[in-house]
Write a protein that holds these residues in place. Structure first.
Motif, mmCIF file in Angstrom:
data_model
loop_
_atom_site.group_PDB
_atom_site.id
_atom_site.type_symbol
_atom_site.label_atom_id
_atom_site.label_comp_id
_atom_site.label_asym_id
_atom_site.label_seq_id
_atom_site.Cartn_x
_atom_site.Cartn_y
_atom_site.Cartn_z
ATOM 1 N N VAL A 51 -48.237 -41.328 7.451
ATOM 2 C CA VAL A 51 -48.118 -41.310 8.778
ATOM 3 C C VAL A 51 -47.807 -40.272 9.322
ATOM 4 N N PRO A 52 -48.043 -40.154 10.619
ATOM 5 C CA PRO A 52 -47.621 -38.803 11.483
ATOM 6 C C PRO A 52 -46.165 -38.702 11.257
ATOM 7 N N GLY A 53 -45.836 -37.529 10.985
ATOM 8 C CA GLY A 53 -44.518 -37.108 10.992
ATOM 9 C C GLY A 53 -43.893 -36.827 9.473
ATOM 10 N N VAL A 54 -44.578 -37.262 8.598
ATOM 11 C CA VAL A 54 -44.124 -37.234 7.230
ATOM 12 C C VAL A 54 -45.040 -36.160 6.555
ATOM 13 N N LEU A 55 -44.084 -35.296 5.909
ATOM 14 C CA LEU A 55 -44.669 -34.462 4.729
ATOM 15 C C LEU A 55 -44.674 -35.008 3.515
ATOM 16 N N PHE A 56 -45.979 -35.062 2.928
ATOM 17 C CA PHE A 56 -45.934 -36.083 1.801
ATOM 18 C C PHE A 56 -46.105 -34.759 0.527
ATOM 19 N N TYR A 57 -45.025 -35.031 -0.334
ATOM 20 C CA TYR A 57 -45.108 -34.132 -1.719
ATOM 21 C C TYR A 57 -45.653 -34.660 -2.926
ATOM 22 N N ASP A 58 -46.994 -34.140 -3.082
ATOM 23 C CA ASP A 58 -47.969 -34.292 -4.091
ATOM 24 C C ASP A 58 -47.438 -33.939 -5.505
ATOM 25 N N ILE A 59 -47.260 -34.844 -6.622
ATOM 26 C CA ILE A 59 -46.763 -34.530 -7.801
ATOM 27 C C ILE A 59 -48.060 -34.371 -8.845
ATOM 28 N N SER A 60 -49.569 -34.402 -8.306
ATOM 29 C CA SER A 60 -50.543 -34.325 -8.923
ATOM 30 C C SER A 60 -50.331 -32.923 -9.914
ATOM 31 N N PRO A 61 -50.076 -31.589 -9.161
ATOM 32 C CA PRO A 61 -50.156 -30.557 -9.855
ATOM 33 C C PRO A 61 -49.263 -30.537 -11.309
ATOM 34 N N ILE A 62 -48.032 -31.288 -10.956
ATOM 35 C CA ILE A 62 -47.000 -31.468 -12.281
ATOM 36 C C ILE A 62 -47.649 -32.269 -13.281
ATOM 37 N N LEU A 63 -48.326 -33.292 -12.880
ATOM 38 C CA LEU A 63 -49.079 -34.243 -13.998
ATOM 39 C C LEU A 63 -50.213 -33.474 -14.632
ATOM 40 N N GLY A 64 -50.932 -32.469 -13.770
ATOM 41 C CA GLY A 64 -52.121 -31.677 -14.317
ATOM 42 C C GLY A 64 -51.782 -30.801 -15.402
ATOM 43 N N ASP A 65 -50.625 -30.504 -15.464
ATOM 44 C CA ASP A 65 -50.364 -29.296 -16.509
ATOM 45 C C ASP A 65 -49.228 -30.015 -17.565
ATOM 46 N N ALA A 66 -49.690 -29.848 -18.851
ATOM 47 C CA ALA A 66 -49.055 -30.586 -19.807
ATOM 48 C C ALA A 66 -47.414 -29.960 -19.959
ATOM 49 N N ALA A 67 -47.323 -28.629 -19.853
ATOM 50 C CA ALA A 67 -46.233 -27.813 -20.076
ATOM 51 C C ALA A 67 -45.085 -28.328 -18.740
ATOM 52 N N THR A 68 -45.754 -28.339 -17.624
ATOM 53 C CA THR A 68 -44.745 -28.651 -16.513
ATOM 54 C C THR A 68 -44.482 -30.241 -16.556
ATOM 55 N N PHE A 69 -45.414 -30.942 -16.785
ATOM 56 C CA PHE A 69 -44.875 -32.434 -17.006
ATOM 57 C C PHE A 69 -43.930 -32.732 -18.088
ATOM 58 N N ARG A 70 -44.002 -31.981 -19.065
ATOM 59 C CA ARG A 70 -43.056 -32.261 -20.113
ATOM 60 C C ARG A 70 -41.534 -31.641 -19.620
#
Length: 168
Positions: free
Chosen positions: A15-34
């Motif tokens: 919604v307007p006014g919310v800054l969404f933090y997407d975790i997809s890059p964390i999930l997309g890298d095995a080492a970062t996810f671990r």
């Protein structure tokens, strides 16, 4: 170490006014996810890990498996059968009805995992349900905490770990 640079951000979502933090890059890298899963580990011994719908479901089973304990789920109302405990969470852009099965919670030390601590509405509702179910302790781990929304205040009396904090 996980940092804010590991998240993608999207202004005005959902919604307007919310800054969404997407975790997809964390999930997309095995080492970062671990690394993220390791950072969500509890400070004290626990008997069960609870994942909160929906993104807590990604991390909770990995942490539970590492700890060699069982897992339970907090779902949105209407998504689980059986005898359930219910609570309404007031969040930064609405409300959500949540449920959990009380089976296997009584006399257990619980770690709750969710992706974001914002206002604390969801987490406080989860804590309330777990205490009604008979949990002896409830600890929280979040991937991201938005300090400006003061969610930690809603969890007074509980141990709270946040991997990354966004300063106010």
């Amino acid at each position: 170490m996980i940092t804010l640079d590991d998240f993608d951000t999207y202004p005005d979502f959902p919604v307007p006014g919310v800054l969404f933090y997407d975790i997809s890059p964390i999930l997309g890298d095995a080492a970062t996810f671990r690394t993220a899963c390791a950072a969500l580990m509890p400070r004290e011994p626990v008997d069960v890990v609870v994942g909160v719908d929906a993104r807590g479901f990604i991390f909770a089973p990995v942490v539970a498996q590492q700890l060699d304990v069982g897992m339970a789920m907090v779902r949105k109302k209407g998504k689980m059968p059986g005898v359930l405990l219910e609570s309404t969470a007031t969040i930064e852009y609405g409300a959500s009805d949540l449920v959990i099965s009380p089976v296997g919670i009584e006399n257990k030390r619980v770690l709750v995992i969710d992706d974001v601590l914002a206002t604390g509405g969801t987490a406080a509702a989860v804590a309330e349900m777990l205490h009604r179910a008979g949990a002896t302790s409830v600890e929280f781990s979040f991937l991201l905490e938005l300090d400006a929304l003061n969610g930690r205040e809603a969890l007074d009396g509980h141990t709270v770990t946040s991997v990354v904090r966004v300063p106010a």
